[in-house]
Write a protein that holds these residues in place. Structure first.
Motif, mmCIF file in Angstrom:
data_model
loop_
_atom_site.group_PDB
_atom_site.id
_atom_site.type_symbol
_atom_site.label_atom_id
_atom_site.label_comp_id
_atom_site.label_asym_id
_atom_site.label_seq_id
_atom_site.Cartn_x
_atom_site.Cartn_y
_atom_site.Cartn_z
ATOM 1 N N GLY A 1 42.362 39.412 47.817
ATOM 2 C CA GLY A 1 43.596 38.829 48.333
ATOM 3 C C GLY A 1 43.445 38.330 49.756
ATOM 4 N N PHE A 2 42.699 39.055 50.565
ATOM 5 C CA PHE A 2 42.460 38.627 51.953
ATOM 6 C C PHE A 2 41.687 37.315 51.976
ATOM 7 N N ASP B 1 40.958 44.512 44.915
ATOM 8 C CA ASP B 1 42.151 43.666 44.858
ATOM 9 C C ASP B 1 42.550 43.198 46.260
ATOM 10 N N SER B 2 42.591 44.126 47.203
ATOM 11 C CA SER B 2 42.979 43.790 48.578
ATOM 12 C C SER B 2 41.987 42.839 49.236
ATOM 13 N N ARG C 1 43.979 34.503 51.067
ATOM 14 C CA ARG C 1 44.869 34.111 52.175
ATOM 15 C C ARG C 1 44.147 33.195 53.150
ATOM 16 N N ALA D 1 47.491 42.141 44.457
ATOM 17 C CA ALA D 1 47.316 41.592 45.810
ATOM 18 C C ALA D 1 46.487 40.312 45.803
ATOM 19 N N CYS D 2 45.539 40.204 44.879
ATOM 20 C CA CYS D 2 44.676 39.021 44.844
ATOM 21 C C CYS D 2 45.465 37.749 44.551
ATOM 22 N N GLU E 1 41.682 49.063 43.719
ATOM 23 C CA GLU E 1 42.674 48.711 44.740
ATOM 24 C C GLU E 1 42.018 48.035 45.938
ATOM 25 N N ARG E 2 40.878 48.552 46.366
ATOM 26 C CA ARG E 2 40.170 47.945 47.494
ATOM 27 C C ARG E 2 39.648 46.555 47.130
ATOM 28 N N HIS F 1 38.560 39.300 41.261
ATOM 29 C CA HIS F 1 39.211 40.547 40.852
ATOM 30 C C HIS F 1 39.339 40.658 39.330
ATOM 31 N N ARG G 1 48.880 37.351 45.282
ATOM 32 C CA ARG G 1 50.063 37.170 46.137
ATOM 33 C C ARG G 1 49.961 35.982 47.088
#
Length: 231
Positions: A219-220, A215-216, A223, A89-90, A212-213, A119, A92
């Motif tokens: 990624g946020f 990574d998210s 963005r 996700a980081c 996972e958290r 990440h 994307r």
């Protein structure tokens, strides 16, 4: 500091990852967002390699292992995209916005740095500890030295890629957007995350959720860094 055990045979050389990055540099369009980050990261890795060769990174074996494990995560994300698999996700946002005309080169560079530091570096520290059979504290000197190089290169990237004369930069929305992100703060958070992941290594379910958290969240932030801006 205590010295780590000898690097095992499955660790690539720095030259191998440099070759991959140089190959990407020759195949990607210059304005492509991944190409912009790749050029920055190639410069960082070349600088780390020079410091290793000159003995300025302390334990060369540990420095090489950390540098390679770190680079492998970026290259694996690129491979996942090229093979039609879902990258972390980081990464994307950079892959999704890499050709957006409203995103400036400096945004691409810092979004990639954000993904890789926020990440990938934490996971690389843990992987390096497993490879070398050592604790995170035994890598702290190498982590700090590599981090210092990254901070100095980030400053150079901002100077080279920030558009317009200095007198206009205060009014540029890019100045305000990027002022909310700091590599030094990201590096400090990454060290904490690496230590937490190492402490959780015997609790794979919890470690997986933590990763996972992380990574998210990274990624946020990426963005937000890639918010399209007016010319």
């Amino acid at each position: 500091m205590a010295y780590c055990e000898q690097v095992t045979a499955d660790v690539q050389t720095v030259d191998a990852v440099l070759s991959r990055m140089r190959a990407l540099d020759t195949t990607l369009p210059a304005r492509d967002g991944v190409a912009v980050f790749n050029r920055v990261y190639l410069a960082v890795t070349e600088a780390v390699d020079r410091h290793i060769d000159s003995g300025r990174l302390g334990d060369a074996r540990a420095a090489i292992a950390l540098d390679v494990r770190f680079a492998e995560r970026y290259l694996a994300a690129v491979d996942a995209l090229e093979e039609g698999r879902r990258p972390p996700a980081c990464w994307r946002p950079l892959f999704q916005f890499r050709r957006h005309p409203g995103v400036r080169p400096l945004q691409f560079a810092l979004a990639g740095i954000n993904a890789h530091i926020g990440h990938d570096l934490a996971l690389a520290v843990v992987a390096t500890c497993r490879t070398l059979g050592c604790e995170p504290v035994e890598l702290e000197d190498e982590f700090d030295r590599v981090g210092d190089l990254l901070v100095s290169l980030e400053e150079r990237v901002r100077d080279e890629l920030m558009p317009g004369p200095d007198v206009l930069q205060v009014a540029d929305p890019l100045t305000h957007l990027l002022g909310a992100w700091s590599l030094e703060r990201a590096r400090d958070a990454t060290w904490t995350a690496a230590r937490a992941l190492w402490a959780l290594r015997r609790l794979p379910d919890v470690a997986g959720e933590f990763t996972e958290r992380l990574d998210s969240a990274v990624g946020f932030a990426g963005r937000m860094l890639l918010t399209p801006l007016p010319d």
